[in-house]
Design a protein around this motif. Structure first.
Motif, PDB file in Angstrom:
ATOM      1  N   VAL A 192       0.847  -1.197   0.000  1.00 13.07           N
ATOM      2  CA  VAL A 192       0.000   0.000   0.000  1.00 13.07           C
ATOM      3  C   VAL A 192       0.881   1.246   0.000  1.00 13.07           C
ATOM      4  O   VAL A 192       0.660   2.183  -0.772  1.00 13.07           O
ATOM      5  CB  VAL A 192      -0.951   0.022   1.218  1.00 13.07           C
ATOM      6  N   TYR A 193       1.897   1.254   0.844  1.00 11.46           N
ATOM      7  CA  TYR A 193       2.804   2.399   0.936  1.00 11.46           C
ATOM      8  C   TYR A 193       3.478   2.676  -0.409  1.00 11.46           C
ATOM      9  O   TYR A 193       3.533   3.816  -0.868  1.00 11.46           O
ATOM     10  CB  TYR A 193       3.858   2.133   2.019  1.00 11.46           C
ATOM     11  N   LYS A 194       3.967   1.625  -1.048  1.00 11.17           N
ATOM     12  CA  LYS A 194       4.639   1.793  -2.340  1.00 11.17           C
ATOM     13  C   LYS A 194       3.677   2.299  -3.405  1.00 11.17           C
ATOM     14  O   LYS A 194       4.039   3.144  -4.236  1.00 11.17           O
ATOM     15  CB  LYS A 194       5.273   0.484  -2.794  1.00 11.17           C
ATOM     16  N   VAL A 232       4.064   5.886  -5.488  1.00 16.20           N
ATOM     17  CA  VAL A 232       4.089   5.947  -6.949  1.00 16.20           C
ATOM     18  C   VAL A 232       2.931   6.804  -7.460  1.00 16.20           C
ATOM     19  O   VAL A 232       3.007   7.362  -8.552  1.00 16.20           O
ATOM     20  CB  VAL A 232       4.037   4.520  -7.542  1.00 16.20           C
ATOM     21  N   GLY A 233       1.869   6.911  -6.671  1.00 18.30           N
ATOM     22  CA  GLY A 233       0.711   7.700  -7.078  1.00 18.30           C
ATOM     23  C   GLY A 233      -0.431   6.853  -7.618  1.00 18.30           C
ATOM     24  O   GLY A 233      -1.366   7.383  -8.213  1.00 18.30           O
ATOM     25  N   ALA A 272      -3.725   1.278  -4.371  1.00 16.10           N
ATOM     26  CA  ALA A 272      -3.642   1.439  -2.921  1.00 16.10           C
ATOM     27  C   ALA A 272      -4.994   1.152  -2.280  1.00 16.10           C
ATOM     28  O   ALA A 272      -5.065   0.459  -1.257  1.00 16.10           O
ATOM     29  CB  ALA A 272      -3.186   2.846  -2.571  1.00 16.10           C
ATOM     30  N   ARG A 273      -6.062   1.636  -2.882  1.00 14.31           N
ATOM     31  CA  ARG A 273      -7.398   1.414  -2.333  1.00 14.31           C
ATOM     32  C   ARG A 273      -7.772  -0.070  -2.383  1.00 14.31           C
ATOM     33  O   ARG A 273      -8.321  -0.620  -1.435  1.00 14.31           O
ATOM     34  CB  ARG A 273      -8.416   2.246  -3.095  1.00 14.31           C
ATOM     35  N   LEU A 274      -7.437  -0.728  -3.491  1.00 13.85           N
ATOM     36  CA  LEU A 274      -7.726  -2.158  -3.618  1.00 13.85           C
ATOM     37  C   LEU A 274      -6.919  -2.976  -2.600  1.00 13.85           C
ATOM     38  O   LEU A 274      -7.432  -3.937  -2.022  1.00 13.85           O
ATOM     39  CB  LEU A 274      -7.427  -2.637  -5.040  1.00 13.85           C
TER      40      LEU A 274
END
Length: 82
Positions: free
Chosen positions: A31-33, A37-38, A43-45
């Motif tokens: 999630v952090y990575k 990266v944007g 991240a949400r998934l």
């Protein structure tokens, strides 16, 4: 108070807690990575995956159980926010 049998208590102790922590930490790193990266969608998934994962559920249950074992005056101080 919930009553537990001795067998239930013992089976709780033999769960692979280290594996659960490693798996949860690995997902959190992903999630952090993704955020760095944007890639907000990814991240949400991944966050949804964490919420549904067995590792997060068991870790959460273990933390709740350990907090319940603490004296009341300690847990009441933790819940107070300034």
């Amino acid at each position: 108070m919930i009553r537990h049998s001795y067998i239930t208590s013992e089976s709780w102790k033999v769960l692979p807690w280290k594996k659960f922590r490693r798996n949860l930490f690995r997902l959190q790193k992903r999630v952090y990575k993704a955020v760095q990266v944007g890639d907000k969608r990814k991240a949400r998934l991944l966050q949804k995956l964490i919420l549904k994962s067995t590792s997060a559920g068991t870790s959460k249950s273990r933390k709740t159980e350990s907090l319940e074992a603490l004296p009341q005056w300690i847990t009441s101080k933790r819940s107070v926010r300034k």
